[in-house]
Design an enzyme around this catalytic site. Sequence first.
Site, PDB file in Angstrom:
ATOM      1  N   ARG A  43       4.707 -18.835  -1.951  1.00 23.09           N
ATOM      2  CA  ARG A  43       3.017 -19.556  -1.849  1.00 23.09           C
ATOM      3  C   ARG A  43       3.056 -20.419  -0.457  1.00 23.09           C
ATOM      4  NH1 ARG A  43       1.090 -23.875  -3.583  1.00 23.09           N
ATOM      5  NH2 ARG A  43       2.415 -24.116  -5.247  1.00 23.09           N
ATOM      6  N   TYR A  97     -20.085  -7.198   4.885  1.00 31.11           N
ATOM      7  CA  TYR A  97     -19.325  -6.399   3.785  1.00 31.11           C
ATOM      8  C   TYR A  97     -19.920  -7.006   2.325  1.00 31.11           C
ATOM      9  CZ  TYR A  97     -15.618  -5.003   0.430  1.00 31.11           C
ATOM     10  OH  TYR A  97     -14.840  -4.628  -0.674  1.00 31.11           O
ATOM     11  N   ASP A 169     -15.007 -10.801  11.063  1.00 27.53           N
ATOM     12  CA  ASP A 169     -14.345  -9.564  10.202  1.00 27.53           C
ATOM     13  C   ASP A 169     -14.337  -8.663  11.137  1.00 27.53           C
ATOM     14  OD1 ASP A 169     -13.605  -7.678   8.406  1.00 27.53           O
ATOM     15  OD2 ASP A 169     -14.714  -8.668   6.674  1.00 27.53           O
ATOM     16  N   LYS A 194      -7.479  -1.582   4.447  1.00 32.16           N
ATOM     17  CA  LYS A 194      -7.999  -0.588   5.313  1.00 32.16           C
ATOM     18  C   LYS A 194      -7.061  -0.259   6.435  1.00 32.16           C
ATOM     19  CE  LYS A 194     -11.193  -1.797   2.506  1.00 32.16           C
ATOM     20  NZ  LYS A 194     -12.119  -2.764   2.742  1.00 32.16           N
TER      21      LYS A 194
HETATM   22  C1  LIG Z   1     -12.603  -3.896   2.019  1.00 33.25           C
HETATM   23  C2  LIG Z   1     -13.347  -4.995   3.055  1.00 33.25           C
HETATM   24  C3  LIG Z   1     -13.174  -6.400   2.735  1.00 33.25           C
HETATM   25  C4  LIG Z   1     -12.531  -6.949   1.400  1.00 33.25           C
HETATM   26  O1  LIG Z   1     -11.050  -6.385   1.604  1.00 33.25           O
HETATM   27  P1  LIG Z   1     -10.315  -6.338   0.308  1.00 33.25           P
HETATM   28  O2  LIG Z   1      -8.681  -6.013   0.882  1.00 33.25           O
HETATM   29  O3  LIG Z   1     -10.790  -5.527  -0.708  1.00 33.25           O
HETATM   30  O4  LIG Z   1     -10.242  -7.711  -0.382  1.00 33.25           O
HETATM   31  C5  LIG Z   1     -13.725  -7.135   3.679  1.00 33.25           C
HETATM   32  N1  LIG Z   1     -14.496  -6.770   4.824  1.00 33.25           N
HETATM   33  C6  LIG Z   1     -14.641  -5.558   4.934  1.00 33.25           C
HETATM   34  C7  LIG Z   1     -15.278  -5.209   6.348  1.00 33.25           C
HETATM   35  C8  LIG Z   1     -14.216  -4.665   4.113  1.00 33.25           C
HETATM   36  O5  LIG Z   1     -14.199  -3.253   4.535  1.00 33.25           O
END
Ligand SMILES: *Cc1c(COP(=O)(O)O)cnc(C)c1O
Length: 374
Positions: A43, A97, A169, A194
Amino acid sequence: MNILTKCVHGEEVNIEKNGGVLTPIYTSTAYDYLDSGPLNYPRYFNTINQKEVADKIKILEKGEFGLVFSSGMAAITTTLMALLKHGDHAIFQGDIYGGTHYAVSQELKKFGIEVSFTDDITDDSFRKLLKENTKAVYIETPSNPLLKIVNLKEIVAMCKSRDLISIIDNTFASPINQTPIFWGIDVVTHSGTKYLGGHSDITCGAVVTSNELGDKIYKTAVNLGGSLDPQTCYLLDRSLKTLALRVRQQNSTAQEIAEFLKDSGKVNGVYYPGLKDHPGHEVANEQMNGFGGMLSFEVKGDADEFVKKLQLIKPAISLGGVETTISSPVKTSHSKLTDEERKKAGIKDSLLRLSVGIEDSTDLIADLKKALKS
Ligand SMILES: *Cc1c(COP(=O)(O)O)cnc(C)c1O
């Protein structure tokens, strides 16, 4: 070193103590406290598997400091909790998102942090929302699901002139296609679930930033505890070795598919920044190294019926995997919006979002062709 090399080795070729070419998975949660150096504990985000993969992502994103998290949302919420406090205001791009939209609307407000969402992606729509207590601006480009392109230079100029922290992001682009820190963005977040993971089998997240902001985020991260387990760190590191290969293939196949769909005359609209008539094409061409593996289009008939006719391309939420998947934003990511909100956002019932994998482009196009014909 070239990005292909960095994906495999990170900063330096690692030869493990016992002569292996890989660092083993260290499952220990208990470490010697008499050892010199900082105390190790999962952690604390500082075990060898965590550090190795975080450093690689940091290098790929051209930052000074990197951390890996147990999910994209853990990375995003920890960053926001670290950099904002009671009484602050933050501006978010309206079409971020859905999960981030909910998280900031629900959680940040509880802590007395004000949030605003823009109407569109122009820097004017961000400027309109600026207040005396604005501390941060949060963007996402290319955006979901219409692949709109936010001009990074304009956002950076606005933030620098007002001493605001800029956060992006970068999930959709991946560091292969876009390195926002190079353009002056302060903090990059990822859903590693992703493209970084890329095989639809792990959940993780990442943050890359400067040492100064990284120190703040790190302290909050230790308190909130969204750290990543060693097995997933290992899988993420393994996935990163092929990130450039995968993403470049996905870029080129997405371009082919977008052009095929556009020329087919059988769909109403195709949204892909690699198409010359996409409104963000020129900006994307300047700030991205590739246009990405995501595209969307509007079918003429019923979207579900079209999806059912596909044999190779699978209906699925999530994205960025080696297998090509398709989803209806109206039924998934944007299902909680009202009809009116969806109309304003330009998201029609007939819209489908394609996450292009690494299969052969001819096979994918044949699958789409068949479904469009029948
Ligand atoms: C999937 C996604 C998230 C969230 O990610 P998790 O791994 O599901 O917590 C945030 N931003 C974008 C653009 C995403 O596609």
